[in-house]
Motif scaffolding. Sequence first.
Motif, PDB file in Angstrom:
ATOM      1  N   LEU A  31       0.869  -1.170   0.000  1.00  0.00           N
ATOM      2  CA  LEU A  31       0.000   0.000   0.000  1.00  0.00           C
ATOM      3  C   LEU A  31       0.904   1.218   0.000  1.00  0.00           C
ATOM      4  O   LEU A  31       1.594   1.489   0.986  1.00  0.00           O
ATOM      5  N   GLN A  32       0.938   1.924  -1.123  1.00  0.00           N
ATOM      6  CA  GLN A  32       1.861   3.038  -1.295  1.00  0.00           C
ATOM      7  C   GLN A  32       1.126   4.361  -1.343  1.00  0.00           C
ATOM      8  O   GLN A  32      -0.010   4.432  -1.811  1.00  0.00           O
ATOM      9  N   GLY A  33       1.799   5.410  -0.883  1.00  0.00           N
ATOM     10  CA  GLY A  33       1.237   6.752  -0.934  1.00  0.00           C
ATOM     11  C   GLY A  33       1.797   7.611   0.170  1.00  0.00           C
ATOM     12  O   GLY A  33       2.375   7.104   1.138  1.00  0.00           O
ATOM     13  N   ASP A  34       1.632   8.902   0.014  1.00  0.00           N
ATOM     14  CA  ASP A  34       2.110   9.849   1.011  1.00  0.00           C
ATOM     15  C   ASP A  34       1.332   9.715   2.315  1.00  0.00           C
ATOM     16  O   ASP A  34       0.289   9.059   2.363  1.00  0.00           O
ATOM     17  N   LEU A  35       1.820  10.380   3.365  1.00  0.00           N
ATOM     18  CA  LEU A  35       1.079  10.448   4.621  1.00  0.00           C
ATOM     19  C   LEU A  35      -0.313  10.998   4.350  1.00  0.00           C
ATOM     20  O   LEU A  35      -0.464  11.980   3.613  1.00  0.00           O
ATOM     21  N   GLY A  36      -1.327  10.349   4.890  1.00  0.00           N
ATOM     22  CA  GLY A  36      -2.690  10.816   4.718  1.00  0.00           C
ATOM     23  C   GLY A  36      -3.362  10.398   3.425  1.00  0.00           C
ATOM     24  O   GLY A  36      -4.484  10.799   3.146  1.00  0.00           O
ATOM     25  N   ALA A  37      -2.695   9.569   2.632  1.00  0.00           N
ATOM     26  CA  ALA A  37      -3.261   9.158   1.342  1.00  0.00           C
ATOM     27  C   ALA A  37      -4.351   8.099   1.474  1.00  0.00           C
ATOM     28  O   ALA A  37      -5.076   7.847   0.522  1.00  0.00           O
ATOM     29  N   GLY A  38      -4.447   7.463   2.647  1.00  0.00           N
ATOM     30  CA  GLY A  38      -5.503   6.476   2.841  1.00  0.00           C
ATOM     31  C   GLY A  38      -5.047   5.034   2.880  1.00  0.00           C
ATOM     32  O   GLY A  38      -5.873   4.119   2.776  1.00  0.00           O
ATOM     33  N   LYS A  39      -3.766   4.818   3.070  1.00  0.00           N
ATOM     34  CA  LYS A  39      -3.235   3.451   3.106  1.00  0.00           C
ATOM     35  C   LYS A  39      -3.862   2.642   4.237  1.00  0.00           C
ATOM     36  O   LYS A  39      -4.334   1.518   4.015  1.00  0.00           O
ATOM     37  N   THR A  40      -3.884   3.194   5.427  1.00  0.00           N
ATOM     38  CA  THR A  40      -4.434   2.468   6.570  1.00  0.00           C
ATOM     39  C   THR A  40      -5.941   2.283   6.427  1.00  0.00           C
ATOM     40  O   THR A  40      -6.474   1.221   6.763  1.00  0.00           O
ATOM     41  N   ALA A  41      -6.636   3.268   5.899  1.00  0.00           N
ATOM     42  CA  ALA A  41      -8.087   3.140   5.698  1.00  0.00           C
ATOM     43  C   ALA A  41      -8.394   1.993   4.727  1.00  0.00           C
ATOM     44  O   ALA A  41      -9.321   1.205   4.955  1.00  0.00           O
ATOM     45  N   LEU A  42      -7.608   1.883   3.664  1.00  0.00           N
ATOM     46  CA  LEU A  42      -7.828   0.798   2.710  1.00  0.00           C
ATOM     47  C   LEU A  42      -7.454  -0.545   3.331  1.00  0.00           C
ATOM     48  O   LEU A  42      -8.182  -1.536   3.174  1.00  0.00           O
ATOM     49  N   ALA A 125      -3.196   8.266  -3.989  1.00  0.00           N
ATOM     50  CA  ALA A 125      -2.752   9.655  -4.073  1.00  0.00           C
ATOM     51  C   ALA A 125      -3.915  10.579  -3.752  1.00  0.00           C
ATOM     52  O   ALA A 125      -5.071  10.265  -4.039  1.00  0.00           O
ATOM     53  N   ILE A 126      -3.567  11.714  -3.168  1.00  0.00           N
ATOM     54  CA  ILE A 126      -4.555  12.749  -2.875  1.00  0.00           C
ATOM     55  C   ILE A 126      -4.626  13.653  -4.104  1.00  0.00           C
ATOM     56  O   ILE A 126      -3.628  14.254  -4.488  1.00  0.00           O
ATOM     57  N   PRO A 127      -5.800  13.728  -4.739  1.00  0.00           N
ATOM     58  CA  PRO A 127      -5.905  14.580  -5.927  1.00  0.00           C
ATOM     59  C   PRO A 127      -5.796  16.058  -5.578  1.00  0.00           C
ATOM     60  O   PRO A 127      -6.005  16.459  -4.431  1.00  0.00           O
ATOM     61  N   GLN A 128      -5.498  16.849  -6.587  1.00  0.00           N
ATOM     62  CA  GLN A 128      -5.452  18.298  -6.388  1.00  0.00           C
ATOM     63  C   GLN A 128      -6.800  18.744  -5.848  1.00  0.00           C
ATOM     64  O   GLN A 128      -7.847  18.329  -6.327  1.00  0.00           O
ATOM     65  N   GLY A 129      -6.790  19.522  -4.808  1.00  0.00           N
ATOM     66  CA  GLY A 129      -8.019  19.956  -4.158  1.00  0.00           C
ATOM     67  C   GLY A 129      -8.292  19.159  -2.892  1.00  0.00           C
ATOM     68  O   GLY A 129      -9.049  19.574  -2.038  1.00  0.00           O
ATOM     69  N   GLY A 130      -7.688  17.964  -2.778  1.00  0.00           N
ATOM     70  CA  GLY A 130      -7.764  17.180  -1.557  1.00  0.00           C
ATOM     71  C   GLY A 130      -8.983  16.309  -1.368  1.00  0.00           C
ATOM     72  O   GLY A 130      -9.067  15.577  -0.388  1.00  0.00           O
ATOM     73  N   ALA A 131      -9.957  16.339  -2.269  1.00  0.00           N
ATOM     74  CA  ALA A 131     -11.171  15.537  -2.096  1.00  0.00           C
ATOM     75  C   ALA A 131     -10.991  14.159  -2.708  1.00  0.00           C
ATOM     76  O   ALA A 131     -10.541  14.023  -3.848  1.00  0.00           O
ATOM     77  N   GLY A 132     -11.333  13.133  -1.935  1.00  0.00           N
ATOM     78  CA  GLY A 132     -11.249  11.766  -2.435  1.00  0.00           C
ATOM     79  C   GLY A 132      -9.822  11.269  -2.557  1.00  0.00           C
ATOM     80  O   GLY A 132      -8.874  11.892  -2.068  1.00  0.00           O
ATOM     81  N   ARG A 133      -9.677  10.127  -3.208  1.00  0.00           N
ATOM     82  CA  ARG A 133      -8.365   9.532  -3.431  1.00  0.00           C
ATOM     83  C   ARG A 133      -8.324   8.938  -4.833  1.00  0.00           C
ATOM     84  O   ARG A 133      -9.315   8.398  -5.329  1.00  0.00           O
ATOM     85  N   GLN A 134      -7.172   9.007  -5.462  1.00  0.00           N
ATOM     86  CA  GLN A 134      -6.943   8.373  -6.755  1.00  0.00           C
ATOM     87  C   GLN A 134      -6.131   7.107  -6.484  1.00  0.00           C
ATOM     88  O   GLN A 134      -5.125   7.157  -5.776  1.00  0.00           O
ATOM     89  N   VAL A 135      -6.558   5.990  -7.028  1.00  0.00           N
ATOM     90  CA  VAL A 135      -5.911   4.704  -6.749  1.00  0.00           C
ATOM     91  C   VAL A 135      -5.512   4.026  -8.045  1.00  0.00           C
ATOM     92  O   VAL A 135      -6.261   4.021  -9.023  1.00  0.00           O
ATOM     93  N   THR A 136      -4.328   3.439  -8.026  1.00  0.00           N
ATOM     94  CA  THR A 136      -3.853   2.612  -9.125  1.00  0.00           C
ATOM     95  C   THR A 136      -3.463   1.269  -8.541  1.00  0.00           C
ATOM     96  O   THR A 136      -2.753   1.211  -7.530  1.00  0.00           O
ATOM     97  N   VAL A 137      -3.957   0.192  -9.153  1.00  0.00           N
ATOM     98  CA  VAL A 137      -3.642  -1.159  -8.705  1.00  0.00           C
ATOM     99  C   VAL A 137      -2.869  -1.855  -9.807  1.00  0.00           C
ATOM    100  O   VAL A 137      -3.306  -1.901 -10.957  1.00  0.00           O
ATOM    101  N   THR A 138      -1.685  -2.389  -9.448  1.00  0.00           N
ATOM    102  CA  THR A 138      -0.886  -3.132 -10.412  1.00  0.00           C
ATOM    103  C   THR A 138      -0.455  -4.463  -9.809  1.00  0.00           C
ATOM    104  O   THR A 138      -0.313  -4.587  -8.587  1.00  0.00           O
ATOM    105  N   VAL A 139      -0.259  -5.426 -10.680  1.00  0.00           N
ATOM    106  CA  VAL A 139       0.196  -6.740 -10.244  1.00  0.00           C
ATOM    107  C   VAL A 139       1.700  -6.706 -10.086  1.00  0.00           C
ATOM    108  O   VAL A 139       2.408  -6.167 -10.937  1.00  0.00           O
ATOM    109  N   GLY A 140       2.195  -7.279  -8.968  1.00  0.00           N
ATOM    110  CA  GLY A 140       3.623  -7.349  -8.699  1.00  0.00           C
ATOM    111  C   GLY A 140       4.259  -8.523  -9.437  1.00  0.00           C
ATOM    112  O   GLY A 140       3.691  -9.041 -10.396  1.00  0.00           O
ATOM    113  N   ARG A 141       5.378  -8.965  -8.915  1.00  0.00           N
ATOM    114  CA  ARG A 141       6.198 -10.017  -9.531  1.00  0.00           C
ATOM    115  C   ARG A 141       5.502 -10.750 -10.561  1.00  0.00           C
ATOM    116  O   ARG A 141       5.057 -11.515 -11.068  1.00  0.00           O
TER     117      ARG A 141
END
Length: 141
Positions: A31-42, A125-141
């Motif tokens: 779960l990647q992202g800056d502080l406050g991006a929503g990692k723990t919530a997800l 990621a926190i979008p410009q304006g701070g409302a909601g979250r933008q998420v990208t999911v990719t498969v690892g190895r």
Amino acid sequence: MPGIFLPDDDATAALGATLAAELQPGDLVLLQGDLGAGKTALARAIIRSLAGDPELDVPSPTFALVQPYDTPRGAVLHADLYRLGDPREVDELGLLDNPAAIVLVEWAERAPEIVAAATLVVSLAIPQGGAGRQVTVTVGR
């Protein structure tokens, strides 16, 4: 599932349930992202879905580093490596010890061996304006 917009907590919970339904024993989710991006919530939404308990207390593992859960889907480990002093300390956490555990890791970039073992990467990621979250999911190895 690239380019998902989560407008609110309900959308985060729904994505967590969708991801949980796809996870298999042995999966390692970053779960990647800056502080406050929503990692723990997800992570909380995923764990609650795996446990089948929408009210389950899922504290942030920031200070404990790892929180274990026994769920109907098996062992789940939720780790936060933000406070990891040295990448070699990750071995002591036992994140890769149980090959059947589902492991969710925040701040994994602090431990390259964890990044290398990832089966799924969820970037928030926190979008410009701070409302909601933008998420990208990719498969690892």
